[in-house]
Write an enzyme that holds these catalytic residues in place. Structure first.
Site, PDB file in Angstrom:
ATOM      1  N   CYS A   2       0.868  -1.176   0.000  1.00  0.00           N
ATOM      2  CA  CYS A   2       0.000   0.000   0.000  1.00  0.00           C
ATOM      3  C   CYS A   2       0.899   1.218   0.000  1.00  0.00           C
ATOM      4  O   CYS A   2       1.598   1.488   0.977  1.00  0.00           O
ATOM      5  CB  CYS A   2      -0.914  -0.001   1.222  1.00  0.00           C
ATOM      6  SG  CYS A   2      -2.002   1.453   1.288  1.00  0.00           S
ATOM      7  N   GLU A 105      -3.430   0.715  -6.544  1.00  0.00           N
ATOM      8  CA  GLU A 105      -2.472  -0.328  -6.871  1.00  0.00           C
ATOM      9  C   GLU A 105      -2.110  -0.196  -8.346  1.00  0.00           C
ATOM     10  O   GLU A 105      -2.908   0.315  -9.137  1.00  0.00           O
ATOM     11  CB  GLU A 105      -3.045  -1.729  -6.596  1.00  0.00           C
ATOM     12  CG  GLU A 105      -3.123  -2.106  -5.129  1.00  0.00           C
ATOM     13  CD  GLU A 105      -1.765  -2.222  -4.451  1.00  0.00           C
ATOM     14  OE1 GLU A 105      -0.726  -2.083  -5.146  1.00  0.00           O
ATOM     15  OE2 GLU A 105      -1.742  -2.455  -3.232  1.00  0.00           O
TER      16      GLU A 105
END
Length: 225
Positions: A2, A105
């Site tokens: 992340c 992402e």
């Protein structure tokens, strides 16, 4: 992993979800990046009460001699967090929630990495599992920092990346923030991917690659740039 996320839900709504009765004020963010302050919810070690805090993203262990180590410690793998020197004390004593509306992402494609925005299907904010530390440098001024835990990806995220942030269900918040829970073994049942059928992901423009891009256009669906 992340490496970027968003938080733009109204402050009053966030307070209602995470800390009812508290007054919260913050600037909506559409591209929160490492080394920047992030909103967290934690238990105050002195009072035992929950509170909002704004540590810097990138955990600096209390024993570190150089703050630059935080640049490498933005994430902690849930599977090994209890054994890593940088995190093993924090997982036992200093856990926090990191509220988010979504995260990014990047998927490998022939033309380069394509950013995707990931959020809950119903648009509700959620909490990432976090750790925090307090570090004191040469100046003597304490600096609070944090890291976000990651786990294996769910079916939705697997085509994009081999890791995803650890999202906690609301019913797990109390256990995660409970200072009496010091055994990582009691927390390990929480270390699983959040169900992919409750989430959605879509491609966005590459402007999000630049940390200076921080406005609603970052999450706008984009087929091509």
């Amino acid at each position: 992993m992340c490496g970027r996320f968003t938080l733009f839900t109204l402050a009053s709504r966030l307070a209602e979800v995470f800390l009812p009765g508290e007054v919260l004020s913050f600037t909506p963010r559409y591209n929160i990046s490492p080394s920047q302050p992030v909103l967290t919810v934690r238990t105050d070690p002195a009072t035992g009460r929950r509170e909002f805090a704004m540590p810097r993203w990138g955990l600096i262990p209390s024993w570190a001699k150089d703050a630059s180590i935080g640049n490498r410690l933005i994430n902690a793998r849930a599977e090994t967090v209890a054994d890593k020197p940088a995190f093993r004390r924090a997982i036992r004593e200093r856990r926090c929630l990191v509220p988010a509306d979504g995260f990014y992402e990047w998927k490998e494609e022939p033309k380069g990495k394509r950013p995707f925005y990931v959020r809950m299907r119903d648009g509700t904010p959620f909490a990432l599992a976090g750790l925090w530390e307090r570090w004191q440098g040469i100046s003597g001024e304490p600096l609070e920092t944090c890291a976000i835990l990651t786990t294996a990806p769910n079916d939705l995220l697997a085509p994009l990346h081999d890791r995803m942030p650890l999202i906690l269900a609301p019913e797990a918040y109390a256990q995660w923030l409970d200072p009496s829970v010091r055994s990582p073994e009691r927390l390990s049942p929480l270390f699983h991917p959040f169900p992919g059928d409750a989430m959605e992901a879509y491609p966005v423009g590459r402007a999000v690659n630049n940390p200076r891009s921080d406005d609603p256009s970052c999450i706008r669906p984009s087929g091509t740039d």
